[in-house]
Structures are given as C-alpha cells and as structure tokens.
Design an enzyme around this catalytic site. Structure first.
Site, PDB file in Angstrom:
ATOM      1  N   LYS A  11      88.292  53.689  74.434  1.00  0.00           N
ATOM      2  CA  LYS A  11      87.130  52.849  74.141  1.00  0.00           C
ATOM      3  C   LYS A  11      87.604  51.519  73.598  1.00  0.00           C
ATOM      4  O   LYS A  11      88.497  51.472  72.734  1.00  0.00           O
ATOM      5  CB  LYS A  11      86.220  53.536  73.111  1.00  0.00           C
ATOM      6  CG  LYS A  11      84.773  53.067  73.170  1.00  0.00           C
ATOM      7  CD  LYS A  11      84.063  53.585  74.412  1.00  0.00           C
ATOM      8  CE  LYS A  11      82.537  53.460  74.292  1.00  0.00           C
ATOM      9  NZ  LYS A  11      81.863  54.021  75.484  1.00  0.00           N
ATOM     10  N   THR A  56      84.684  58.889  75.995  1.00  0.00           N
ATOM     11  CA  THR A  56      84.939  57.631  75.294  1.00  0.00           C
ATOM     12  C   THR A  56      83.874  57.365  74.236  1.00  0.00           C
ATOM     13  O   THR A  56      84.144  56.696  73.240  1.00  0.00           O
ATOM     14  CB  THR A  56      85.007  56.450  76.276  1.00  0.00           C
ATOM     15  OG1 THR A  56      83.741  56.240  76.892  1.00  0.00           O
ATOM     16  CG2 THR A  56      86.076  56.678  77.334  1.00  0.00           C
ATOM     17  N   HIS A 246      97.924  19.152  73.940  1.00  0.00           N
ATOM     18  CA  HIS A 246      98.263  17.735  73.938  1.00  0.00           C
ATOM     19  C   HIS A 246      97.118  16.848  73.444  1.00  0.00           C
ATOM     20  O   HIS A 246      95.935  17.142  73.660  1.00  0.00           O
ATOM     21  CB  HIS A 246      98.661  17.300  75.350  1.00  0.00           C
ATOM     22  CG  HIS A 246      99.777  18.104  75.934  1.00  0.00           C
ATOM     23  ND1 HIS A 246     101.062  18.063  75.461  1.00  0.00           N
ATOM     24  CD2 HIS A 246      99.788  18.998  76.962  1.00  0.00           C
ATOM     25  CE1 HIS A 246     101.825  18.879  76.166  1.00  0.00           C
ATOM     26  NE2 HIS A 246     101.068  19.464  77.085  1.00  0.00           N
TER      27      HIS A 246
END
Length: 280
Positions: A11, A56, A246
């Site tokens: 899970k 799960t 940058h």
C-alpha cells in the site's frame, strides 16, 4: 514459456497525522507511508490464488493500528514498528520495505515563545526514511531529506571547463547557486539517536553550503558530504543529488540598461544534474 520474476506488493500514500498529548503541550506529526511486501505470492500471479495475500487494505489499516499505540518519536522508529508487526504475523512474507515521508511541522512562535498547541509548516523539504528487513535479519535503515531548496547569491563560480565547438557557456566568477537537494545517508552503527543525527546532518549541510567558496556544484557537493560525515560519526556514507537550478542573467541592453549581476531569469528546465556518494 513465461515465468514470474521479482515481485512485491503493498500500500502506498497512506497518510496519517498524529497528536501526542502531553500535559503541557502537544506534538504533531504528518507522515505518508508506503509498505511493500515480498514473499511467497507466486500463485496469486500465476494461478489466481489469493490464499497467501494479505489485502492491501489490511496493510493500510496496520499503519493506523500501529500508530495508535506507537512509542516512536521518529519516522525511522515508526517504520520499524510497522515491519516488526507484519513479519511475525505473516510467515508467507519474506521481507518488508517501509518508506515514510514526514512534513516539517513545528510549534508556532507567539510573542517570542513556542505555542503549546499551534503549529507552522516549514518546508518545502520533507524528512524521509527507507527501512528494509527480511525475516530473521536486522533492519537496514536509510534516512534522508527530499526537496531541500537552498540558494546563495555569491561565492559561486564555474570556470576552467572543457570548451569545444558546441560550447556557448561563458565562464562565471560570481553567480547564483540554487538547488533542490535530495540527501540520503546510511548508518554505520545500529540504533543511533535518529533525531539527533538528522539534526546534526542537516545543520552541517546548510552551514557548509553557506560558507563554501564553490568552484562547481561538484566541489560544493563533496564538501557538504564531508561536513555531514564529520558532524555525524554514526554515518557510513551520504549521497547527495543536487540539480543546478539556473538563474540566467537578463539582457537589459535593448532597454538601454546595464545589468551588473542584478536581474536574472530563473529556470528549472533544463538543469544540470549532479549526484555523488561521499564515503568514509
């Protein structure tokens, strides 16, 4: 003929917030958990046999069940509590992986003092842990920080690099250095004080970044890693990923203006990508 290779299930994105209620103050944690199981699950893939599968949804419920009576004060300790419950109760599971992200909630400062029950979210960085254990084995713990956004406006240069026919980059002796760093570290000792180690590692990284006279991202990355190892003897190694986000000098000449390192255009794509592990 096809055969099943390496596999695991579990899970992910199990979100849990927790209040620890002390007599004079509260503590607040917000954790996002992923639990993955490895083991004897082949027939669930190859024969539609779920007899060895822990749902799960049950894995999700385990997170909340362990959280109710947890004594953990760190994500490292909580990860181990989850695994130490799942492994002995599921003999079909050969190994467990627990990953946790922690948001940085801290007591709000009101009139110069921390308020007992009010919190402010810091960030955007999150604390992380990756905890792995196999049946009958000890835990392997990797702690970290993800999304540590830091920037310095001087003490950063980049010169002396290779120049070929495709090189257009101009040397810089005083540039902006910004990054969103991902840092992980492995331990050389068992059962360290995870909170104190994390505090020392982060403080050392930030101090070195601020003070460092950088000749490149690589140069600063190595010295940051070295500073963290010096600050935390409990560490075996530290890995830093530091994209160079940058800030390009804006051309103001069409408007009749000069630009003495004052106005920049921030970009994050494309960016330089520098990663290295610093070991003892």
């Amino acid at each position: 003929m096809a055969r099943l290779g390496e596999n695991r299930y579990g899970k992910s994105r199990v979100r849990m917030s927790r209040i620890t209620r002390h007599a004079d103050h509260h503590e607040f944690n917000e954790w996002t958990v992923r639990v993955l199981l490895e083991g004897d699950f082949e027939t669930s893939f190859t024969a539609a046999d779920n007899s060895k599968i822990l749902p799960t949804d049950t894995v999700k419920n385990t997170v909340y069940f362990i959280g109710r009576n947890s004594k953990a004060t760190t994500i490292e300790e909580f990860a181990m509590e989850i695994g130490d419950y799942l492994l002995p109760n599921n003999p079909q599971v050969s190994g467990v992986l627990v990953e946790i992200e922690e948001k940085s909630w801290e007591h709000m400062i009101v009139d110069g003092a921390p308020d007992a029950t009010t919190f402010k979210l810091n960030g955007p960085e999150v604390n992380t842990v990756r905890a792995v254990r196999d049946q009958g084995r000890e835990w392997s713990i990797r702690s970290g920080i993800d999304g540590l956004v830091i920037l310095k406006t001087t003490k950063s240069a980049f010169t002396g690099y290779i120049k070929d026919k495709l090189t257009t980059l101009k040397p810089a002796t005083d540039r902006i250095f910004g990054t969103s760093a991902t840092v992980t570290w492995d331990y050389a000792t068992a059962h360290p004080d995870y909170a104190k180690v994390r505090s020392r590692v982060e403080a050392a990284l930030l101090k070195e970044f601020a003070a460092h006279n950088s000749m490149s991202v690589q140069h600063t990355l190595f010295d940051m890693g070295k500073a963290a190892l010096n600050a935390a003897p409990e560490l075996a190694l530290i890995t830093l990923t530091m994209p160079n986000l940058h800030h390009l000098l804006a051309d103001l000449s069409p408007f009749g203006q000069d630009n003495p390192n004052h106005i920049f255009v921030p970009i994050d794509e494309p960016h330089g990508y520098i990663e290295a592990t610093v070991e003892r």
